[in-house]
Design a protein around this motif. Structure first.
Motif: not given
Ligand SMILES: Nc1ncnc2c1ncn2[C@@H]1O[C@H](COP(=O)(O)OP(=O)(O)OP(=O)(O)O)[C@@H](O)[C@H]1O
Ligand SMILES: [Mg+2]
Lengths: 366, 351
Positions: B246-250, B262, B241-244
């Protein structure tokens, strides 16, 4: 201007347009100021642009035009990781291959924080979300609510000044959802940071928020605190989206000391005067919540209109009466089943008077 | 008749009895009827050859024994292959076969080297290309994705024969390509390399047991093998999922950190079984070796399976060949078991 935690100015986001994709205006010019430490909710139906707005604040999307300010700083050239913002995703977005502790420590590990310090802060964060003992487990070994809390801990450990939450409770069952609502709200008070919370559940928005922005089709329709939004919806959309409402068309008469007069057919009733009243003779829509309506025998002297009962629906705690008013509008009155008041007092076909307190009825903008 | 007193918890407790095999067969009779035809065919087509091969492996089965017919008792006495016990296996493992350049342990070493080298390249290249084609900024990525399945769509031996022709010393595309390069930029690469004849190893030291031919067949098989890994990796990548990210990049993870922390861990559960499959295929990659290098020079690019084939095709040593394939089977079996242990291949993450 100054002092906002997050400020959106003329924010526009249009998706597509490249490679012949159809253009979708997801956010159509939003202006909003969110105070520090506020629990602010974006509420609206599916597809109205809530997620997009949140992603613009988080930096995952770039605005087509307009600007996001966080703590007074323009964010257009600031990547997500340099914004004082963290996100809790709807599907948690926990790393499935890492333990809970490693998940929570992810940001610290990237910043190469000292190992001891990491451990201490992870423990602290897990205690804050009331999960002190699950550090060694994998996310798949936790329940949905627990995973959600881990996601919360992972976001909070980075000490953001704004936390974005996109329907964080969407996947939980009703009971857990209610419990988490209270917990989240408490947590927000404890840590004192700004929460921007997205939901399409009106009850959730009302119970948790300091302020709510109701959105529709990429625009903000109304901003206000829960009481204001519920008691005085500005438009038909808001009135319908949050709770239920009766809409009665009429013509504005004069405004007296005991309220504004609205003429409905041959009858006249009093409603709450607007702050900036329209001139007499303006056609208006009056909005009254079903639970604010009372039913009386036909000859009773009271503020309200006359009608005939068309339907009686028993719904447990209340009874709903559908009353056809003289002008043909069907109004719904919801009476609590206390003291034989709702049940049995009126039957289909009875003539009644539908009454309300002047303060409970007001005009809509549209 | 006396009434038996009934105590609260006297008497035998009811025990759930597992139905006997007969009862179970009886109760599922219809089901058995349905699968019987398929089961019978499987028995003859699959199981019987296995058993027969097992039998052959313990006999000195040669051409004359081909007349041996289980269904015809007259052939039994004259043509039954003599039982030799473990003799075939001993001869294989102690290099007592009368074929040229035969050395079991050298073959095994080569076969393992061949497999490892291939898998390393297949996986590295496959994952790398999958990653590149997964990024939305690459133009025409659909076209590339369609193209890279091409090596698959071709029958293996057709691809192998094509490569064989490309390696032809006088008319092959590869030597001609060197010619063109020489003419264009004035280099002087040899243009008449006899890829499968030269026995001088291009890399000395530890790798001096690998002739030039090894690198040639390796190249051909990399071309054949990476798309599979790439397809598997692409599937795995698209399920992250792309949220993973995004979560990592935050949290400040750079692209490289996101890849390491990831992407790679999350495609691992898909890659491990693919690598196991690929290993088994490559270990027994018959057509590439047989059609391209033919084991040259001097049997030094022979793998176990092509050697087994030669035992039949050239020497008619059916018994020995049968034993040979059983040896190969056990090598792969032990590899699979060890690998399962080490990587817990069945482990998957719920994303
Ligand atoms: N990546 C995208 N590309 C094109 N259109 C998009 C994209 N993301 C969202 N949209 C469109 O933008 C509009 C707003 O979407 P958004 O996800 O912000 O809605 P939402 O309010 O979060 O809805 P929901 O409650 O269903 O999550 C929708 O019409 C959606 O189809
Ligand atoms: Mg959304």
């Amino acid at each position: 201007m100054k002092g906002y935690s997050v400020e959106l100015k003329d924010l526009v986001k249009v998706y597509g347009g490249e490679h012949g994709d159809p253009r979708v205006g997801a956010v159509n010019g939003i202006n909003l100021g969110i105070h520090p430490g506020e629990f602010f909710t974006l509420l609206g139906p599916s597809g109205c642009g809530k997620t997009t707005t949140l992603r613009l604040v988080g930096g995952f999307e770039t605005p087509t035009s307009g600007e996001v300010y966080i703590e007074g700083q323009a964010m257009s050239h600031v990547p997500p990781y340099n914004r004082p913002v963290n996100t809790v995703f709807q599907n948690y977005a926990l790393f499935p291959h890492l333990t809970v502790a490693q998940n929570v420590a992810f940001g610290l590990a990237i910043k190469r924080v000292d190992k001891k310090e990491q451990e201490r802060r992870v423990q602290e964060a897990l205690e804050m979300v009331r999960l002190p003992d699950v550090g060694k487990r994998k996310p798949a070994q936790l329940s949905g609510g627990q995973q959600q809390r881990v996601a919360l801990a992972r976001a909070l450990i980075n000490e953001p000044s704004v936390l974005l939450l996109d329907e964080p409770l969407g996947a939980l069952d009703l009971k857990l959802r209610k419990a988490m609502q209270i917990e989240l709200k408490q947590l927000q008070k404890e840590v004192g940071i700004t929460f921007i919370y997205v939901t399409h559940d009106q009850e959730e928005a009302l119970t948790m928020s300091d302020r709510i922005a109701v959105m529709a089709e990429g625009s903000i329709i109304q901003v206000g605190d829960p009481v204001g939004i519920y008691e005085q919806p500005a438009t038909r959309f808001v009135a319908n989206f949050i709770g239920e409402s009766n809409f009665i068309e009429g013509v504005l008469g004069g405004t007296g000391s005991d309220g504004a007069v609205v003429e409905v057919g041959a009858e006249r009733a009093l409603i709450r005067p607007d702050a900036e009243p329209w001139p007499a003779g303006t056609e208006v829509t009056v909005c009254v919540r079903p639970e604010k309506l009372m039913l009386y025998p036909p000859a009773t002297e009271c503020n309200g209109l006359s009608g005939t009962v068309r339907e009686v629906i028993y719904i447990g705690t209340d009874t709903e009466f559908v009353v056809e008013l003289a002008n043909g509008v069907r109004a719904v009155a919801r009476l609590q089943n206390i003291d034989g008041r709702g049940l049995g007092e009126f039957a289909v076909g009875d003539a009644v008077r539908v009454g309300w307190a002047m303060w409970d009825a007001h005009t809509l903008e549209d | 008749m006396a009434v038996r007193p009934v105590a609260a918890d006297a008497g035998p407790k009811p025990v759930f009895k597992r139905p006997s095999l007969r009862e179970r067969i009886k109760s599922s009779r219809t089901a058995w009827l349905y699968i019987a035809p398929a089961a019978l065919i499987m028995l003859f087509v699959t199981l019987f050859p296995y058993i027969y091969q097992l039998f052959m492996a313990f006999t000195d089965y040669r051409v004359r024994n081909l007349r041996f017919n289980l269904l015809n008792p007259e052939t039994w006495a004259r043509y039954a292959p003599p039982f030799v016990g473990l003799d075939n296996f001993v001869r294989i493992l102690t290099n007592q076969l009368t074929i040229e350049n035969y050395d079991f342990w050298r073959l095994l070493l080569f076969n393992i080297t061949w497999t490892v080298a291939n898998i390393v390249f297949h996986v590295a290249l496959g994952v790398l290309i999958a990653l590149v084609l997964n990024s939305k900024t690459v133009l025409l990525r659909r076209v590339y994705r369609a193209l890279f399945v091409l090596p698959w769509a071709m029958p293996g031996y057709v691809a192998a024969l094509t490569w064989r022709n490309m390696y032809d010393d006088r008319f092959g595309a590869i030597n001609q390509l060197f010619g063109v390069i020489n003419r264009l930029i004035g280099t002087s690469f040899p243009t008449d390399t006899r890829w499968f004849v030269i026995s001088e190893p291009p890399i000395g030291g530890l790798l001096s047991f690998l002739p030039l031919a090894f690198y040639a067949v390796l190249l051909a098989n990399i071309w054949l093998g990476w798309p599979f890994m790439s397809v598997v990796a692409t599937g795995a990548l698209q399920s992250i999922p792309k949220e993973l990210y995004e979560a990592a990049s935050i949290d400040g993870a750079s692209g490289w950190q996101q890849l390491r922390k990831v992407t790679l861990p999350l495609i691992r559960p898909a890659m491990v079984p693919a690598i196991m499959l690929g290993t088994i295929w490559t270990f027994n990659q018959f057509s590439v070796i047989y059609f391209i290098s033919q084991g040259n020079p001097f049997g030094r690019t022979e793998i176990l399976i092509t050697q087994a084939y030669k035992l039949v095709a050239e020497q008619r040593l059916y018994g020995v060949a049968a034993a040979f394939s059983i040896v190969v089977f056990f090598i792969l079996l032990s590899f699979t078991l060890i690998n399962n242990r080490v990587t817990r291949a069945t482990e998957a993450y719920d994303v």
